[in-house]
Design an enzyme around this catalytic site. Structure first.
Site, PDB file in Angstrom:
ATOM      1  CE  LYS A 196      -3.497  -2.761  -0.041  1.00 36.81           C
ATOM      2  NZ  LYS A 196      -4.306  -3.294   1.017  1.00 36.81           N
TER       3      LYS A 196
HETATM    4  C1  LIG Z   1      -5.236  -4.333   1.602  1.00 36.01           C
HETATM    5  C2  LIG Z   1      -6.706  -4.215   1.660  1.00 36.01           C
HETATM    6  C3  LIG Z   1      -7.448  -4.439   2.835  1.00 36.01           C
HETATM    7  C4  LIG Z   1      -6.870  -5.066   4.059  1.00 36.01           C
HETATM    8  O1  LIG Z   1      -5.761  -4.476   4.584  1.00 36.01           O
HETATM    9  P1  LIG Z   1      -4.758  -5.310   5.482  1.00 36.01           P
HETATM   10  O2  LIG Z   1      -3.889  -4.234   6.057  1.00 36.01           O
HETATM   11  O3  LIG Z   1      -4.002  -6.243   4.597  1.00 36.01           O
HETATM   12  O4  LIG Z   1      -5.539  -6.022   6.523  1.00 36.01           O
HETATM   13  C5  LIG Z   1      -8.805  -4.167   2.816  1.00 36.01           C
HETATM   14  N1  LIG Z   1      -9.416  -3.731   1.713  1.00 36.01           N
HETATM   15  C6  LIG Z   1      -8.748  -3.541   0.565  1.00 36.01           C
HETATM   16  C7  LIG Z   1      -9.492  -3.044  -0.627  1.00 36.01           C
HETATM   17  C8  LIG Z   1      -7.380  -3.802   0.488  1.00 36.01           C
HETATM   18  O5  LIG Z   1      -6.725  -3.632  -0.667  1.00 36.01           O
END
Ligand SMILES: *Cc1c(COP(=O)(O)O)cnc(C)c1O
Length: 396
Positions: A196
């Site tokens: 991210k």
């Molecule tokens: C990455 C992601 C999540 C979850 O995040 P984590 O930190 O991996 O728990 C939730 N929703 C979307 C759309 C994502 O891309």
């Protein structure tokens, strides 16, 4: 023989696999984490509140609550929204499973609403037909970093007294009508997973302007206890009360220090992601086999993903073959996403395929190209060359 596909025994465009997404960690990041390791607080200390304050400011929100994953952020926000057994929550099928799973954690039912054919975000025109007396909230996901249609979604939510949660795991740094993601919905959740925009290893955050939601979420991430360790230490008291059944969703000071350091780079990194997107889009303009992502004029995407749609009618092979051919060229492509209700868990709950024709058709045609700020111009050019090589080989 330079153009013989690697999958057919030719020379790959690159020697080493290029990841589709990855973190960028600097010396300063490492040093700031080391400082915390040598300090009195490893968790729930001064770094958590510092990270929360800086994050809130960066997304134009009054409050930010740090938790230990983006999934925990979604769970915490939905708890604050009052989702409970018997509740229904509307969301998109075109997302990561976590968006829907958190509704199940709270005993609620997920109502999947199909997406727009251009931005791949939830189609606001189809939301109202899924609302009934049990509906509690809408989770809008900003797919690939492009904000959903918040004015329209908010108007529907206000009319039916629903809470809007924005899953902004893809869209930190994006804007909608010149407003920042983090200031658009009742609660906005972020993820700090390494692919991210910024990372804390694992981690997440919820932004809100609502003091009541903020207080409920602070307790929920700490077992439902109203005072945390640091507050009790400051008050010089052992007293605490557990008012709700919460979880241990705390982010550590170690991670928060990394988050503070990463946040300094956010604008630069979003800028680089926009540059990469522009280079890809320009490169594929003469390729009718590829539909590049659409950005609506009122939005600035922060480009978590760059998802191309293959026009299968112009190609001799399917997406799977293109995917494997690109991997053979050492381009680490990916697919985002398999429609959530297609997974066995949801199929076993009774969801049947065919109810979300746009998302389901799109799924068969998408490929995510590598997209992360640390990519070199050479990485970008090699990706473009590989895509053109594979598409040209399989053109009708
Ligand atoms: C990455 C992601 C999540 C979850 O995040 P984590 O930190 O991996 O728990 C939730 N929703 C979307 C759309 C994502 O891309």
């Amino acid at each position: 023989m330079l153009n013989k596909l690697a999958i057919e025994g030719g020379v790959p465009v690159r020697e080493k696999m290029l990841a589709y997404g990855r973190q960028s960690i600097s010396k300063a990041d490492i040093e700031t984490v080391m400082e915390v390791l040598n300090s009195d607080w490893l968790t729930t200390g001064p770094k958590v509140s510092e990270f929360e304050a800086q994050f809130a400011e960066s997304v134009d929100a009054k409050y930010a609550i740090a938790v230990n994953s983006g999934t925990a952020a979604l769970h915490t926000a939905l708890f604050a929204a009052g989702v409970a057994p018997g509740s229904e929550v509307i969301t998109t099928p075109f997302t990561f499973v976590a968006t829907a799973n958190v509704v199940r954690y709270l005993g609620g039912t997920v109502k999947f609403v199909d997406i727009r054919a251009d931005t791949y975000n939830i189609d606001h025109n189809k939301i109202e037909e899924s609302i009934n007396k049990k509906t509690k909230a809408i989770i809008a996901v900003d797919f690939a970093g492009h904000p959903a249609d918040f004015n329209e979604i908010k108007a529907i939510a206000d009319k039916h007294n629903l809470i809007v949660v924005e899953d902004a795991a893809h869209s930190l740094g994006a804007t909608y009508k010149n407003r920042k993601v983090g200031s658009l919905a009742d609660m906005t959740t972020f993820s700090f997973h390494p692919v991210k925009h910024i990372t804390t290893g694992e981690g997440g955050m919820i932004a809100t302007d609502d003091a009541k939601f903020a207080a409920k979420m602070r307790a929920f991430r700490n077992h439902g206890i109203t005072l945390d360790h640091k507050q009790r230490e400051e008050a010089g008291s052992f007293m605490y009360d557990m008012t709700d059944l919460g979880f241990n969703y705390r982010l550590t000071d170690i991670q928060s220090a990394l988050g503070i350091s990463q946040l300094k780079k956010l604008n630069l990194w979003v800028q680089r992601r926009r540059e990469i997107a522009a280079m890809y889009t320009a490169a594929f303009i003469d390729y009718p086999e590829i539909i590049t992502p659409v950005t609506l004029p009122e939005c600035e995407s922060s480009w978590h993903l760059y998802v191309v749609q293959l026009v299968l009618e112009c190609l001799t092979v399917n997406r799977g073959q293109i995917f494997h051919a690109l991997r053979a060229e050492n381009i680490g492509v990916n697919v985002h996403y398999i429609p959530v209700p297609w997974h066995s868990y949801y199929q076993n709950l009774g969801y049947t395929k065919g109810q979300w024709p746009i998302a389901e058709k799109l799924y068969e045609r998408i490929i995510s190209l590598p997209m992360w700020p640390g990519m070199s111009d050479k990485d970008i050019q090699e990706t473009i060359i590989a895509v053109k090589k594979v598409i040209s080989a399989y053109r009708k």
